[in-house]
Design a protein around this motif. Structure first.
Motif, PDB file in Angstrom:
ATOM      1  N   ASP A 479      72.710 -11.850  55.428  1.00 11.28           N
ATOM      2  CA  ASP A 479      72.413 -11.249  54.124  1.00 11.28           C
ATOM      3  C   ASP A 479      71.077 -10.525  54.102  1.00 11.28           C
ATOM      4  N   ASP A 481      68.746  -7.612  55.631  1.00 11.58           N
ATOM      5  CA  ASP A 481      68.805  -6.410  56.454  1.00 11.58           C
ATOM      6  C   ASP A 481      67.585  -6.423  57.377  1.00 11.58           C
ATOM      7  N   GLU A 483      66.704  -4.845  59.877  1.00 13.16           N
ATOM      8  CA  GLU A 483      66.109  -3.567  60.265  1.00 13.16           C
ATOM      9  C   GLU A 483      65.004  -3.175  59.268  1.00 13.16           C
ATOM     10  N   ASP A 484      65.329  -3.302  57.968  1.00  8.19           N
ATOM     11  CA  ASP A 484      64.343  -2.982  56.926  1.00  8.19           C
ATOM     12  C   ASP A 484      63.188  -3.971  56.988  1.00  8.19           C
ATOM     13  N   TYR A 485      63.537  -5.188  57.228  1.00  2.30           N
ATOM     14  CA  TYR A 485      62.590  -6.286  57.212  1.00  2.30           C
ATOM     15  C   TYR A 485      61.439  -6.068  58.182  1.00  2.30           C
TER      16      TYR A 485
END
Ligand code: FAD
Length: 487
Positions: A479, A481, A483-485
């Motif tokens: 849940d 993301d 990549e963004d994190y």
């Protein structure tokens, strides 16, 4: 030099082997030294060239390979001469090579890129290895009439074979507790096993890579040598891998065993094994496994690794060999003989590797080594400094197994880590398998099966060695993301 008869030819640079490593090395040398002549000596009738090279991420690369006539290379590089003849002997002190047709070639710098051949467990007409176009065709000829084959080995070739073959029962004998041990752990093996039990999906995507066809009418010498180039990904795409039966997959795995003995039909019928158990049927050949079982079959495929092709170079020279019998090379791809370099499957990396890299005899590494060897040769000739290429920082490999995209990064199987690691796993049956290897809170490896889209983020996390202890299992929380994190 023994038996030398024909005139000597002089080249500043000589590369031996028309596979990926040799061609890449020769091209790079020809490009860097346009005023010098480069000779590419090769036993195979065609050469392999890399096309559509795509950098997927910092270290992951994908490319297509085309088998082409040597004229294509010679047209591209007027100073590159491709000579079709196998090297018979090397006299490293004199800097001279002799080919099988008796020609002598003198060099200033030599790069040996002669690849490797399958380690056949036994010399027997019913036992074959798959390496080049010729052996793949031989395999296909046997398969189309076969009802049962035995596959020995647990590496990439065995994995591909058992999945791709249809219409023939496959007995797959592996020495490990789980399939695909070279690439996967038991968890990933569990994820993949169901693919062997269902019908193979129809192929929807066209295969982008070149088929491996050699037109015998055009080139009667094709495949007549023992020295063909190794096939690579998609080697089976051009040929039908169908046996004589009307079934899709029919694979039975025999775990933790090896071949004890191979018996011809005649020998077997007279042996005590047959008298004990005559239900085994009548087959051309019988394999006795170390777990006590005996299987009759039409033929056996030995896919138990490779042996580097070093033979023509060893006699009378002082090459240091690695444990796997490859030519040991230092961090500049130099062998222990002056001015002799080596790259690809024939060599063994003898330098202290980065903690996140290991050598595996794969297509990508053949290209990287060939390219880097040429750069090292150039640096030495020009007396320039050169540092180990970045591609040897992190092991990375992208391929397909059982119709899934597979990405392997770093110490993906916790190689060499002992107990000093922990694993995080996320698995959705039939969809994806994600495994992360952490050591002291840092990511050191990953296996990504399926379309996970995680390769770039994980590659960055491995390369920057960020402390991930505080994230714990959240790292694989579907849940979040990720990549963004971490951007
Ligand atoms: P090769 O491609 O083997 O080339 C060696 C060259 O040397 C040949 O041209 C040969 O003719 C020449 N030669 C040999 N002896 C002499 C001599 N005495 N004189 C002159 N020339 C000589 N890798 C992957 O990454 N992914 C895969 O999915 C994959 N699948 C594979 C499937 C199969 C069936 C096989 C056999 C290999 C596979 N590999 C795969 C491994 C990959 O193909 C090799 O790692 C790679 O091709 C090695 O390249 P190379 O240039 O070092 O050697």
């Amino acid at each position: 030099m023994a038996g030398s008869s024909l005139a000597e030819k002089h080249f500043r640079f000589v590369v031996v082997g028309g596979g990926i490593s040799g061609v890449t090395c020769a091209e790079q040398l020809a490009f860097q030294f346009p005023k010098d002549e480069v000779a590419l000596l090769t036993a195979a009738p065609l050469v392999k060239t890399v096309t559509n090279l795509k950098q997927v991420s910092k270290t992951l690369e994908e490319f297509d390979v085309e088998e082409q006539p040597s004229s294509v290379l010679e047209e591209k590089y007027p100073n590159l001469k491709v000579i079709h003849s196998a090297v018979r002997v090397l006299c490293a002190k004199q800097h001279v090579l002799q080919t099988e047709d008796g020609h002598n070639f003198c060099y200033e710098k030599l790069c040996v890129c002669t690849g490797a051949r399958p380690k056949l467990l036994i010399e027997n007409p019913h036992v074959l290895g798959i390496r080049d176009t010729d052996s793949a065709q031989d395999f296909q000829k046997k398969l189309c009439k076969a009802k049962r084959m035995i596959v020995i080995g647990n590496g990439g070739i065995a994995l591909e074979l058992v999945y791709e073959v249809e219409g023939c029962e496959v007995i797959w004998a592996i020495k490990d507790k789980a399939i695909g041990n070279t690439f996967f752990d038991a968890g990933a093996a569990q994820f993949l096993i169901p693919s062997l039990e269902v019908e193979k999906p129809e192929k929807t995507l066209p295969c982008k890579r070149a088929r491996y066809t050699i037109d015998r009418a055009v080139n009667p010498k094709a495949g007549s040598l023992d020295h063909g180039s190794a096939l690579g990904p998609d080697w089976h795409q051009g040929i039908s891998l169908r046996g004589a039966e009307e079934v899709s997959h029919n694979v039975h795995v025999e775990y933790e065993c090896e071949i004890e003995a191979v018996h011809s039909q005649e020998d077997f019928m007279q042996s005590p094994l047959y008298t004990q158990d005559s239900d085994l049927g009548t087959w051309p050949v019988y394999a006795q496994l170390t777990n006590g079982k005996v299987y009759g079959c039409d033929f056996i495929v030995s896919a138990t690794g490779v042996v580097p092709n070093t033979e023509p170079f060893l006699q009378g020279n002082n090459f240091e060999l690695a444990e796997d019998h490859g030519l040991r090379v230092d961090e500049h791809m130099r062998t222990s003989e002056p001015d002799v370099y080596a790259a690809g499957d024939v060599c063994s990396a003898g330098w202290e590797p980065s903690p996140l890299w290991q050598q595996m005899r794969l297509w990508t590494q053949a290209r990287q080594m060939g390219f880097y060897a040429a750069r090292c040769i150039a640096a030495h000739v020009l007396e320039e400094a050169i540092e180990l290429d970045f591609c040897f920082e992190l092991f990375s490999h992208i391929t397909r197994f059982f119709n899934y995209k597979v990405v392997l990064l770093g110490k993906f199987n916790a190689q060499g880590l002992g107990l000093d690691h922990e694993l995080l796993v996320r698995c959705t049956k039939g969809l994806e398998y994600v495994k992360v290897v952490l050591s002291r809170g840092r990511m050191v490896g990953a296996v990504l099966i399926g379309d996970t889209d995680l390769e770039e983020t994980f590659e960055n996390l491995i390369l920057n060695q960020m402390d991930l202890s505080s994230y714990g299992e959240e790292l694989l929380n579907p849940d979040i993301d990720i990549e963004d994190y971490f951007d």
